[in-house]
Design a protein around this motif. Structure first.
Motif, PDB file in Angstrom:
ATOM      1  N   THR A 105       0.814  -1.286  -0.042  1.00 38.78           N
ATOM      2  CA  THR A 105       0.029   0.013   0.009  1.00 38.78           C
ATOM      3  C   THR A 105       0.703   1.506   0.288  1.00 38.78           C
ATOM      4  O   THR A 105       1.606   1.559   0.962  1.00 38.78           O
ATOM      5  N   ILE A 106       0.721   1.826  -0.919  1.00 37.63           N
ATOM      6  CA  ILE A 106       1.672   3.157  -1.225  1.00 37.63           C
ATOM      7  C   ILE A 106       0.847   4.300  -1.435  1.00 37.63           C
ATOM      8  O   ILE A 106      -0.123   4.553  -2.042  1.00 37.63           O
ATOM      9  N   THR A 107       1.334   5.612  -0.836  1.00 35.64           N
ATOM     10  CA  THR A 107       0.800   6.914  -0.873  1.00 35.64           C
ATOM     11  C   THR A 107       1.905   7.631  -1.895  1.00 35.64           C
ATOM     12  O   THR A 107       2.915   7.787  -1.568  1.00 35.64           O
ATOM     13  N   VAL A 108       0.967   8.079  -3.092  1.00 35.75           N
ATOM     14  CA  VAL A 108       1.991   8.981  -4.188  1.00 35.75           C
ATOM     15  C   VAL A 108       1.693  10.496  -4.142  1.00 35.75           C
ATOM     16  O   VAL A 108       0.166  10.847  -3.982  1.00 35.75           O
ATOM     17  N   GLY A 109       2.694  11.098  -4.074  1.00 35.33           N
ATOM     18  CA  GLY A 109       2.339  12.431  -3.968  1.00 35.33           C
ATOM     19  C   GLY A 109       2.875  12.985  -5.431  1.00 35.33           C
ATOM     20  O   GLY A 109       2.660  12.617  -6.466  1.00 35.33           O
ATOM     21  N   ASN A 110       3.743  14.396  -5.276  1.00 41.54           N
ATOM     22  CA  ASN A 110       3.952  14.984  -6.425  1.00 41.54           C
ATOM     23  C   ASN A 110       5.026  14.724  -6.948  1.00 41.54           C
ATOM     24  O   ASN A 110       5.614  15.022  -8.171  1.00 41.54           O
ATOM     25  N   ASP A 111       6.032  13.865  -6.086  1.00 41.28           N
ATOM     26  CA  ASP A 111       7.211  13.441  -6.410  1.00 41.28           C
ATOM     27  C   ASP A 111       7.647  11.893  -6.803  1.00 41.28           C
ATOM     28  O   ASP A 111       6.508  11.150  -6.256  1.00 41.28           O
ATOM     29  N   PHE A 112       8.502  11.374  -7.151  1.00 42.74           N
ATOM     30  CA  PHE A 112       8.524   9.855  -7.152  1.00 42.74           C
ATOM     31  C   PHE A 112       9.217   9.373  -5.794  1.00 42.74           C
ATOM     32  O   PHE A 112       9.933   9.890  -5.119  1.00 42.74           O
ATOM     33  N   THR A 113       8.430   8.169  -5.513  1.00 45.21           N
ATOM     34  CA  THR A 113       9.124   7.916  -4.110  1.00 45.21           C
ATOM     35  C   THR A 113       9.677   6.338  -4.526  1.00 45.21           C
ATOM     36  O   THR A 113       9.163   5.610  -5.412  1.00 45.21           O
ATOM     37  N   GLU A 114      10.901   5.864  -3.883  1.00 39.70           N
ATOM     38  CA  GLU A 114      11.729   5.004  -4.161  1.00 39.70           C
ATOM     39  C   GLU A 114      11.184   3.802  -3.293  1.00 39.70           C
ATOM     40  O   GLU A 114      10.995   3.689  -2.134  1.00 39.70           O
ATOM     41  N   VAL A 115      10.562   2.636  -4.116  1.00 40.02           N
ATOM     42  CA  VAL A 115      10.061   1.664  -3.400  1.00 40.02           C
ATOM     43  C   VAL A 115      10.910   0.253  -4.052  1.00 40.02           C
ATOM     44  O   VAL A 115      10.712  -0.208  -5.443  1.00 40.02           O
ATOM     45  N   ASN A 116      12.007  -0.296  -3.164  1.00 47.96           N
ATOM     46  CA  ASN A 116      12.573  -1.293  -3.725  1.00 47.96           C
ATOM     47  C   ASN A 116      12.201  -2.698  -3.119  1.00 47.96           C
ATOM     48  O   ASN A 116      11.579  -2.734  -2.127  1.00 47.96           O
ATOM     49  N   VAL A 117      12.042  -3.675  -4.013  1.00 42.91           N
ATOM     50  CA  VAL A 117      11.075  -4.891  -3.477  1.00 42.91           C
ATOM     51  C   VAL A 117      11.950  -6.145  -3.675  1.00 42.91           C
ATOM     52  O   VAL A 117      13.069  -6.120  -4.784  1.00 42.91           O
ATOM     53  N   GLU A 118      12.076  -6.859  -2.549  1.00 41.42           N
ATOM     54  CA  GLU A 118      12.721  -8.224  -2.652  1.00 41.42           C
ATOM     55  C   GLU A 118      11.663  -9.501  -2.745  1.00 41.42           C
ATOM     56  O   GLU A 118      10.635  -9.239  -1.951  1.00 41.42           O
ATOM     57  N   MET A 119      11.854 -10.139  -3.486  1.00 40.91           N
ATOM     58  CA  MET A 119      10.852 -11.151  -3.684  1.00 40.91           C
ATOM     59  C   MET A 119      11.343 -12.554  -3.291  1.00 40.91           C
ATOM     60  O   MET A 119      12.593 -12.814  -3.691  1.00 40.91           O
ATOM     61  N   GLU A 120      10.685 -13.393  -2.882  1.00 40.92           N
ATOM     62  CA  GLU A 120      11.014 -14.762  -2.692  1.00 40.92           C
ATOM     63  C   GLU A 120      10.499 -16.013  -3.257  1.00 40.92           C
ATOM     64  O   GLU A 120       9.159 -15.742  -3.909  1.00 40.92           O
ATOM     65  N   GLU A 121      11.054 -17.014  -3.419  1.00 34.46           N
ATOM     66  CA  GLU A 121      10.620 -17.972  -4.601  1.00 34.46           C
ATOM     67  C   GLU A 121       9.234 -18.572  -4.040  1.00 34.46           C
ATOM     68  O   GLU A 121       9.144 -18.714  -2.757  1.00 34.46           O
ATOM     69  N   GLN A 122       8.451 -18.957  -4.858  1.00 33.46           N
ATOM     70  CA  GLN A 122       7.136 -19.416  -4.569  1.00 33.46           C
ATOM     71  C   GLN A 122       7.032 -20.866  -4.478  1.00 33.46           C
ATOM     72  O   GLN A 122       7.618 -21.559  -5.134  1.00 33.46           O
ATOM     73  N   ALA A 123       6.725 -21.191  -3.130  1.00 37.36           N
ATOM     74  CA  ALA A 123       6.965 -22.677  -2.730  1.00 37.36           C
ATOM     75  C   ALA A 123       5.527 -23.199  -3.087  1.00 37.36           C
ATOM     76  O   ALA A 123       4.269 -22.553  -3.036  1.00 37.36           O
ATOM     77  N   LEU A 124       5.530 -24.494  -3.551  1.00 36.76           N
ATOM     78  CA  LEU A 124       4.250 -25.160  -4.131  1.00 36.76           C
ATOM     79  C   LEU A 124       3.838 -26.161  -3.124  1.00 36.76           C
ATOM     80  O   LEU A 124       4.583 -26.825  -2.520  1.00 36.76           O
ATOM     81  N   SER A 125       2.476 -26.234  -2.868  1.00 34.78           N
ATOM     82  CA  SER A 125       1.944 -27.139  -2.058  1.00 34.78           C
ATOM     83  C   SER A 125       1.288 -28.129  -2.939  1.00 34.78           C
ATOM     84  O   SER A 125       0.823 -27.870  -4.063  1.00 34.78           O
ATOM     85  N   LEU A 126       1.119 -29.311  -2.495  1.00 35.31           N
ATOM     86  CA  LEU A 126       0.471 -30.582  -3.071  1.00 35.31           C
ATOM     87  C   LEU A 126      -0.636 -31.004  -2.669  1.00 35.31           C
ATOM     88  O   LEU A 126      -1.697 -31.345  -3.426  1.00 35.31           O
ATOM     89  N   GLN A 127      -0.941 -31.230  -1.331  1.00 35.72           N
ATOM     90  CA  GLN A 127      -1.849 -32.135  -0.560  1.00 35.72           C
ATOM     91  C   GLN A 127      -3.255 -31.621  -0.980  1.00 35.72           C
ATOM     92  O   GLN A 127      -4.052 -32.437  -1.131  1.00 35.72           O
ATOM     93  N   GLU A 128      -3.551 -30.335  -0.873  1.00 35.12           N
ATOM     94  CA  GLU A 128      -4.918 -30.172  -0.988  1.00 35.12           C
ATOM     95  C   GLU A 128      -5.516 -29.941  -2.329  1.00 35.12           C
ATOM     96  O   GLU A 128      -6.641 -29.781  -2.401  1.00 35.12           O
ATOM     97  N   ALA A 129      -4.530 -29.789  -3.221  1.00 29.45           N
ATOM     98  CA  ALA A 129      -5.152 -29.471  -4.448  1.00 29.45           C
ATOM     99  C   ALA A 129      -5.454 -30.805  -5.464  1.00 29.45           C
ATOM    100  O   ALA A 129      -5.505 -30.608  -6.579  1.00 29.45           O
ATOM    101  N   THR A 130      -5.240 -31.854  -4.889  1.00 30.00           N
ATOM    102  CA  THR A 130      -5.307 -33.060  -5.738  1.00 30.00           C
ATOM    103  C   THR A 130      -6.734 -33.256  -6.050  1.00 30.00           C
ATOM    104  O   THR A 130      -7.536 -33.180  -4.900  1.00 30.00           O
ATOM    105  N   ILE A 131      -7.255 -33.440  -7.319  1.00 26.70           N
ATOM    106  CA  ILE A 131      -8.513 -33.297  -7.718  1.00 26.70           C
ATOM    107  C   ILE A 131      -8.821 -34.827  -8.329  1.00 26.70           C
ATOM    108  O   ILE A 131      -8.232 -35.384  -9.000  1.00 26.70           O
ATOM    109  N   GLY A 132      -9.824 -35.349  -7.636  1.00 28.09           N
ATOM    110  CA  GLY A 132     -10.359 -36.653  -8.062  1.00 28.09           C
ATOM    111  C   GLY A 132      -9.553 -37.952  -7.663  1.00 28.09           C
ATOM    112  O   GLY A 132      -8.446 -37.504  -6.808  1.00 28.09           O
ATOM    113  N   LYS A 133      -9.969 -39.005  -7.856  1.00 28.59           N
ATOM    114  CA  LYS A 133      -8.935 -40.158  -7.202  1.00 28.59           C
ATOM    115  C   LYS A 133      -8.723 -40.822  -8.534  1.00 28.59           C
ATOM    116  O   LYS A 133      -9.166 -41.116  -9.829  1.00 28.59           O
TER     117      LYS A 133
END
Length: 879
Positions: A105-133
């Protein structure tokens, strides 16, 4: 729905006029400029920064979007971004495939605001998304549901207006040594970026009508970079993209295997990751990852690769929810590969901002799609009113829903055809280039560009600007090839632009030297003047002068054409030594090689003084073309030169007489005579379709066969030849799926009367007796003697070529991805003197993208006659 559009355009000519202004007018301009500057400064706010991994590694081309809108941008190759926003509060989503999305959530004014972002790798889950048998991989039930809803997702958007920013960046990684110095003068160097940018406004209306206005475009070179438009101009929801089968195609299970790799949660949605595995990777299929939204069964994003003509293509795209529909907001493409000593990599970035999005309110997402192979769902009949069905029915089976959507789409197309009054029109586009498109300055681009330039891209513009300054300073001294003669043109030939849409072509006589046993060495002098006006009108004059050193004769002809988009009138006349088969079965180059080095005189010619008039009408009612011609020929038989000798003598070969051997006619020689020939052909293409672009029709490849009828007659009341002949032809080029194509031609006919005929009047066939051939018409035999089976009675021939990329050698993936293909061919001829002549051919095409090799088995009836080998070019060359 189409994804986006890249348009690479060249610099438009710029004309600057200086005017004198009054003091009052100047003050007004100054106040207006000050007002606009202050207004710009008030909007000059936003965010900028860098997107990296936890380890500080940049994430190139990461997506940045304002939640709930289509407003967004992308980072550049170095992970840097700059996003202009009006003052206010925003929730910004940062996305990168394989990494967790981050919301700020960012408030933008009349100037540019520096927003650096560090992202982490997406872990995948398996157990709940198994569809059908069962033993089936859960990816298959997900894909069946996604495929069932694919066309539904396209139909959801009835129209939109979008602003599209696109950038093409190319880097040459290898340039042939002989061209490095010359290309450097044009700004092309190894490791140096070549840049193209454009901003366009696109308007779309369902099902596939587009209008586009190019607002601005900028190039670091005067020429465009290759563009993967066929991929950008399509949607993964479509069954095919540029001939490549989509993983969401109804027939995708015939080409792909799918593996479920897990799921993750984003924005309250479950996203399933599906690995796309082609059963045989190569041209026409993708490999990579596809991310599908649970319950919606819509695309969340994808990362796919394919190959074409030995080039590797990578495509990534991120979708975002706007008005309850997930639509593409940015995409990137990468091409890399090598060709004829050149190697390079090209990247394409596309960022879309939807200004007006019209979503069909009747095609809502709150329905359940049940897998027809695993779950029970009620069957629903009738699909003409899908919107009412969705309101009344909340659950559909995958199989049933796909049928209903298809019926709904047919109804939509039918209504469109009724509105347009034409069932052959499949698409209507318009492209308009703003008059200021190539005149925007650097300041304008800095404010407009949503994706910051990298250091190498900035350097490309700076370097090209300096090259342009040098070129301008040398312009007086340097005369361009296109307007001035240079001695090198005698060796290479050239086309000169004369202004006002006039051009003059000059073919190098050194490239027009040929040899045959009748004329000896001969040289052509060919020029052509052409004038164009309006959109499609033209006129050309093409003189040809030929000198035969063996006959010590100078002769030639003059050809003139005038016409428009759908008609042509041609006049020609002169004197030439022409092949007996007027379709020229053996080109000059192979014949010269055969005669000089292999002691074989293949080309059989006669002398004719002639006049020719031809009139053509094309696209009558979009399906019919007519062609009629009248020829006068004074014919004279020619003979081999006594001095004709090869450079190399072969014991098994030798020059044969210029009088061909024929099974039907004991003596193919003839006395001098006159012939008047009338020839008329009608061609019908009943299944022809077209699109309209900027008011002009562009015909598409026909799905059905073309039918031709030809009538030819020697007019005995005017000349010595007196006969008539009627023949018919059926020809079709069929696509059998990716990497597979079937082309066939069936031709047959006979002579209705044969009162007086000479051997040039016979029906001849496209034979070939030499190992090298670079022109391959569809009715070209590979080993048929040129004139042995020519006939004055009846004939039937058929030719079939099946091209594929998964047969024998192409089963080896490392060979298949180089772009080679294999062909199986059958060529058959039946005439009175040979009841069953046939050739079975196995060929390898596009070796190093330029060579084809063929092994030919020849049969007379059921008797095997022998093997032959043929080599040729995979493309036609020369003019």
């Amino acid at each position: 729905m189409l994804i986006a559009l890249i348009c690479c355009t060249k610099y438009l000519p710029s004309n600057h006029r200086y005017q004198h202004f009054t003091p009052d007018y100047m003050r007004f301009l100054a106040l207006l400029l000050l007002f606009l500057t202050m207004q710009q400064l008030s909007r000059a706010g936003g965010i900028r920064g860098r997107i990296t991994t936890k380890n500080g590694e940049s994430l190139p081309y990461a997506g940045i979007a304002v939640k709930g809108t289509s407003n967004g941008t992308m980072a550049n190759e170095e992970g840097e971004y700059e996003f202009s926003l009006a003052p206010g509060n925003y929730e910004i989503i940062f996305q990168y495939l394989g990494f967790k999305s981050i919301s700020r959530t960012i408030t933008v004014g009349n100037d540019f605001t520096e927003v650096n972002v560090e992202m982490e790798e997406q872990a995948l889950s398996l157990q709940e998304a198994t569809i059908g048998k069962g033993k089936e991989d859960p990816a298959y039930t997900i894909m069946r549901r996604a495929i069932a809803k694919a066309r539904f997702h396209q139909l959801q958007v009835r129209g939109y207006t979008a602003k599209v920013y696109s950038r093409s960046t190319g880097v040459a990684t290898k340039i042939p040594f002989l061209l490095q110095k010359r290309l450097k003068k044009e700004g092309v160097q190894q490791g140096k970026a070549i840049l193209n940018e454009s901003v366009a406004e696109i308007k779309y209306r369902r099902p596939n009508n587009y209008s586009q206005r190019i607002i601005s475009t900028r190039n670091s070179l005067d020429n465009s970079i290759p563009s993967p438009n066929e991929y950008i101009l399509a949607s993964l929801y479509s069954p095919e993209i540029a001939g490549t089968i989509s993983p969401l195609s109804p027939k995708s299970f015939a080409y792909y295997k799918f593996e479920y790799e897990g799921y993750f949660e984003e924005r309250g949605e479950i996203v399933n990751k599906i690995r796309v595995i082609p059963k045989a990777y190569g041209e026409g299929v993708f490999k990579g990852s596809l991310f599908i939204l649970e319950d919606r069964w819509a695309i969340h994003s994808y990362d796919l690769q394919t190959t074409t003509s030995g080039l590797n293509i990578s495509a990534k795209q991120i979708f975002s929810p706007v008005q309850g529909v997930w639509i593409p907001v940015n995409q990137q493409f990468k091409l890399n590969g090598s060709y004829l000593g050149f190697a390079g990599e090209f990247r394409y970035l596309v960022s879309l901002t939807y200004e007006k999005l019209d979503v069909d309110p009747g095609l809502r997402e709150d329905i359940v799609i049940a897998d027809h192979k695993k779950d029970n769902a009620p069957k629903v009949k009738g699909g003409k009113d899908l919107e009412n069905l969705i309101q009344a029915q909340k659950e559909f089976s995958t199989k049933n829903f796909r049928k209903l959507t298809k019926q709904y789409e047919k109804q939509q197309k039918k209504e469109q055809k009724e509105q347009l009054g034409n069932d052959r029109l499949v698409r209507q586009d318009s492209i308009v280039i703003d008059s200021m498109a190539n005149k925007r300055d650097t300041t304008y681009w800095q404010a407009l560009r949503p994706i910051p330039l990298t250091k190498s891209e900035v350097s490309s513009y700076v370097s090209q600007d300096s090259i342009k300054v040098v070129k301008d300073s040398l312009r007086v001294k340097t005369k361009p090839d296109s307007t001035h003669f240079k001695p090198i043109h005698l060796l290479l030939g050239n086309t000169y632009a004369l202004g006002n849409r006039n051009s003059f072509y000059f073919k190098s006589p050194f490239l027009s030297i040929s040899y045959n046993s009748v004329e000896g060495n001969a040289i052509n002098f060919i020029t052509e003047w052409q004038k164009r006006w309006e959109k499609s009108s033209y006129m050309s004059v093409r003189p040809l002068v030929r000198y035969s050193f063996g006959r010590k004769r100078l002769y030639g002809n003059l050809e003139t054409n005038v016409g428009g988009r759908n008609w042509n009138l041609g006049l020609s006349g002169g004197e030439m030594a022409s092949q007996i088969n007027n379709r020229d079965p053996i080109p000059p180059l192979p014949n010269s090689v055969a005669a000089r080095f292999f002691d074989r005189s293949l080309m059989k010619v006669y002398q004719k003084q002639f006049g020719h008039i031809q009139y053509s009408l094309r696209n009558i009612g979009d399906v019919l073309s007519l062609n009629a011609s009248l020829d006068f020929e004074h014919r004279k038989e020619l003979f081999n030169q006594e001095s004709a000798r090869p450079i190399i003598f072969w014991s098994q070969f030798g020059f044969t007489p210029n009088r061909p051997i024929n099974r039907e006619l004991d003596n193919t020689g003839f006395e001098d005579h006159n012939a008047w020939i009338f020839d008329a052909t009608a061609t019908l293409r009943p299944w022809r379709r077209y699109l309209i672009r900027n008011g002009e029709k562009r015909y598409l490849r026909s799905r059905g066969p073309a039918f031709s009828v030809n009538y030819k007659s020697g007019l005995g009341f005017l000349g010595d030849s007196d006969y008539s002949m009627l023949q018919g032809t059926i020809r079709q080029d069929l696509s059998l799926g990716p990497r597979s194509n079937l082309e066939y031609l069936v031709n047959g006919g006979g002579f209705l009367s044969t009162k007086t005929m000479y051997f040039p009047d016979y029906q001849h066939f496209m034979g070939n007796e030499f190992f090298f051939q670079y022109v391959y018409p569809p009715d070209q035999f590979r080993m048929l003697p040129y004139y042995l089976y020519s006939t004055s009675k009846w004939f039937f021939q058929t030719h079939l070529t099946w091209t594929m990329q998964h047969f024998l050698l192409t089963r080896i993936q490392s060979l298949r991805v180089t772009g080679i293909s294999e062909t199986l061919q059958l060529h058959y001829l039946r005439v009175p003197t040979m009841r069953n002549y046939s050739e079975a051919v196995y060929g390898i095409d596009n070796i190093m993208r330029i060579v084809r090799l063929e092994a030919v088995a020849q049969f007379h009836g059921s008797h095997f006659q022998g093997m032959g080998w043929r080599v040729g070019a995979s493309f036609r060359f020369g003019r």
